[in-house]
Design an enzyme around this catalytic site. Structure first.
Site, PDB file in Angstrom:
ATOM      1  N   TYR A   1       1.396  -1.144   0.376  1.00  0.00           N
ATOM      2  CA  TYR A   1      -0.046   0.027   0.452  1.00  0.00           C
ATOM      3  C   TYR A   1       1.466   1.666   0.572  1.00  0.00           C
ATOM      4  CZ  TYR A   1      -2.778   3.430   2.149  1.00  0.00           C
ATOM      5  OH  TYR A   1      -3.127   5.265   2.005  1.00  0.00           O
TER       6      TYR A   1
ATOM      7  N   ASP B   1       3.206  -1.879   9.533  1.00  0.00           N
ATOM      8  CA  ASP B   1       3.117  -1.313  10.481  1.00  0.00           C
ATOM      9  C   ASP B   1       4.102  -0.482  10.355  1.00  0.00           C
ATOM     10  OD1 ASP B   1       0.393  -1.156  11.104  1.00  0.00           O
ATOM     11  OD2 ASP B   1       0.819  -1.881  12.842  1.00  0.00           O
TER      12      ASP B   1
HETATM   13  C1  UD2 Z   1      -1.935   4.028   7.137  1.00  0.00           C
HETATM   14  C2  UD2 Z   1      -1.585   5.944   6.586  1.00  0.00           C
HETATM   15  C3  UD2 Z   1      -2.270   6.535   6.489  1.00  0.00           C
HETATM   16  C4  UD2 Z   1      -3.543   5.894   5.883  1.00  0.00           C
HETATM   17  C5  UD2 Z   1      -3.987   4.640   5.470  1.00  0.00           C
HETATM   18  C6  UD2 Z   1      -4.723   4.103   5.130  1.00  0.00           C
HETATM   19  C7  UD2 Z   1       0.956   4.950   7.776  1.00  0.00           C
HETATM   20  C8  UD2 Z   1       1.907   6.073   9.367  1.00  0.00           C
HETATM   21  N1  UD2 Z   1      -0.243   5.377   7.966  1.00  0.00           N
HETATM   22  O1  UD2 Z   1      -2.586   3.485   8.174  1.00  0.00           O
HETATM   23  O2  UD2 Z   1      -1.707   7.576   6.439  1.00  0.00           O
HETATM   24  O3  UD2 Z   1      -2.882   5.806   4.479  1.00  0.00           O
HETATM   25  O4  UD2 Z   1      -2.866   3.999   5.752  1.00  0.00           O
HETATM   26  O5  UD2 Z   1      -5.384   2.477   5.251  1.00  0.00           O
HETATM   27  O6  UD2 Z   1       1.440   4.500   7.233  1.00  0.00           O
HETATM   28  N2  UD2 Z   1      -4.562  -0.556  14.956  1.00  0.00           N
HETATM   29  C9  UD2 Z   1      -4.857  -1.578  16.287  1.00  0.00           C
HETATM   30  N3  UD2 Z   1      -6.191  -2.381  16.425  1.00  0.00           N
HETATM   31  C10 UD2 Z   1      -6.854  -2.299  15.034  1.00  0.00           C
HETATM   32  C11 UD2 Z   1      -6.684  -1.801  13.956  1.00  0.00           C
HETATM   33  C12 UD2 Z   1      -5.100  -1.368  13.832  1.00  0.00           C
HETATM   34  O7  UD2 Z   1      -3.936  -1.879  16.787  1.00  0.00           O
HETATM   35  O8  UD2 Z   1      -7.953  -2.644  15.298  1.00  0.00           O
HETATM   36  C13 UD2 Z   1      -2.871  -0.860  14.905  1.00  0.00           C
HETATM   37  C14 UD2 Z   1      -2.725  -0.630  13.689  1.00  0.00           C
HETATM   38  O9  UD2 Z   1      -1.650  -2.106  13.681  1.00  0.00           O
HETATM   39  C15 UD2 Z   1      -0.968   0.378  13.348  1.00  0.00           C
HETATM   40  C16 UD2 Z   1      -2.273   1.359  13.974  1.00  0.00           C
HETATM   41  O10 UD2 Z   1      -3.303   0.850  14.474  1.00  0.00           O
HETATM   42  O11 UD2 Z   1      -0.301   0.416  13.923  1.00  0.00           O
HETATM   43  C17 UD2 Z   1      -2.993   2.664  12.787  1.00  0.00           C
HETATM   44  O12 UD2 Z   1      -3.602   1.660  12.466  1.00  0.00           O
HETATM   45  P1  UD2 Z   1      -4.602   1.775  10.614  1.00  0.00           P
HETATM   46  O13 UD2 Z   1      -5.112   0.681  10.002  1.00  0.00           O
HETATM   47  O14 UD2 Z   1      -5.103   2.660  11.685  1.00  0.00           O
HETATM   48  O15 UD2 Z   1      -3.336   3.024   9.855  1.00  0.00           O
HETATM   49  P2  UD2 Z   1      -2.559   2.632   9.733  1.00  0.00           P
HETATM   50  O16 UD2 Z   1      -1.647   3.357  10.315  1.00  0.00           O
HETATM   51  O17 UD2 Z   1      -2.251   1.534   8.930  1.00  0.00           O
END
Ligand code: UD2
Length: 313
Positions: A144, A274
């Site tokens: 992604y 992540d």
């Molecule tokens: C990424 C991008 C963001 C955007 C997004 C679109 C980064 C830093 N950010 O978000 O800008 O483009 O992708 O999808 O790369 N988590 C939990 N429990 C859950 C779900 C998630 O702990 O039930 C954690 C997950 O492992 C991560 C954090 O929460 O460490 C954020 O996850 P997310 O899916 O909300 O967003 P992220 O950071 O992948």
């Protein structure tokens, strides 16, 4: 009169851009969406004011006539989520890379004034220094992140080679009303809020000290409107963040406090791909685009939780 196009306009961020455009007096707003992750309900109250076109950015012929002659195209259509791109890489590759190419090609061939592209903070990967600056070398850790970065590079090349005006905004973990909490790939705050309302424990991947610059959706939509008008920014990339940094443990604490519950979260292994810490340096966006985020994390969370209480997501 030239029209505005929002690809992914039935999505969580795209539909907010549609509402912000209408509030700012935009005459004609056309939405392109295939409703794969977007919902008609996100556009319900503005439906009479817009032209909704069910079309898929993977098919150039479907979107080119709609994009032709637009003043600005806000390109929000994407298959988001780091883990989804790992579990099922083909659809996200096709939409995020090939689809973005189709949008840019249609914009260039159709004489569009400017394309504002939804890029992602994931492009940075893990950096040694925080906050993250646009001048840092990208280091994508997931399909992604790479796909979103390729879209940025394409925006830059369409600007330099063919003179198409483009601006890329690297969104930093956008949250707010209408974010769909129903999939395992949903944004973490939407999942946290639904869990709190339903009195369930969320699962935190990792130790909970992972941090994000959570950015309220209305601030991101405002930034898009500013990027559509700013001078001398073509081909450039800007952070679309708030400048703050909140850990998952802090976020769950605040959600519990706002909802008046006390529920211990479950902890699971960290998720592949992540990024550990994320925080935007907003200097360039403030200077060149006039970025001025209005929502503190707490205010944004209050408004969002109110919305989930009312509509359930
Ligand atoms: C990424 C991008 C963001 C955007 C997004 C679109 C980064 C830093 N950010 O978000 O800008 O483009 O992708 O999808 O790369 N988590 C939990 N429990 C859950 C779900 C998630 O702990 O039930 C954690 C997950 O492992 C991560 C954090 O929460 O460490 C954020 O996850 P997310 O899916 O909300 O967003 P992220 O950071 O992948």
């Amino acid at each position: 009169m030239n029209h505005y196009v929002v690809t992914g306009g039935a999505g969580f961020i795209g539909s907010q851009i549609v509402r912000s455009l209408l509030a700012a007096g935009a005459g004609k707003v056309v939405v392109i969406d295939n409703l794969s992750t977007g919902h008609r309900a996100n556009l319900e109250e503005v439906r009479p004011q817009i032209d909704f076109q069910r079309a898929d950015i993977r098919y150039y012929e479907e979107i080119a006539p709609i994009i032709r002659g637009a003043a600005v195209v806000f390109h929000e259509a994407a298959i988001p989520s780091v883990p989804r791109s790992i579990d099922d890489p083909v659809p996200s590759h096709e939409v995020n890379i090939d689809g973005t190419f189709n949008v840019l090609r249609a914009a260039r061939e159709g004489g569009v004034g400017r394309v504002v592209y939804a890029a992602s903070s994931s492009a940075y990967g893990d950096t040694e220094v925080l906050p993250k600056l646009e001048t840092m070398t990208p280091n994508p850790k997931s399909p992604y992140a790479l796909q979103k970065l390729v879209g940025e590079y394409y925006c830059g090349v369409f600007a330099s080679v063919w003179g198409l005006e483009t601006v890329s905004l690297r969104y930093f973990n956008v949250y707010g009303p209408r974010q769909d909490p129903s999939s395992p790939y949903s944004g973490v705050l939407s999942i946290f809020m639904r869990c709190a309302i339903e009195r369930r424990a969320p699962t935190i991947f990792g130790d909970g000290e992972t941090s994000r610059d959570f950015t309220f959706v209305e601030d991101v939509a405002d930034l898009n409107l500013k990027a559509a008008k700013a001078k001398d920014v073509s081909g450039k990339v800007y952070n679309g963040g708030n400048g703050g940094r909140i850990t998952l443990n802090e976020a769950w604490r605040l959600v519990q406090e706002l909802e008046g519950v006390s529920i211990a979260p479950n902890y699971g292994p960290p998720r592949a791909g992540d990024v550990r810490d994320s925080q935007a340096d907003t200097t360039a966006a403030v200077r060149d685009l006039g970025h001025a985020p209005r929502y503190s994390f707490e205010q944004g969370m209050r408004d969002t939780l109110d919305w989930y209480r009312q509509y359930g997501g």
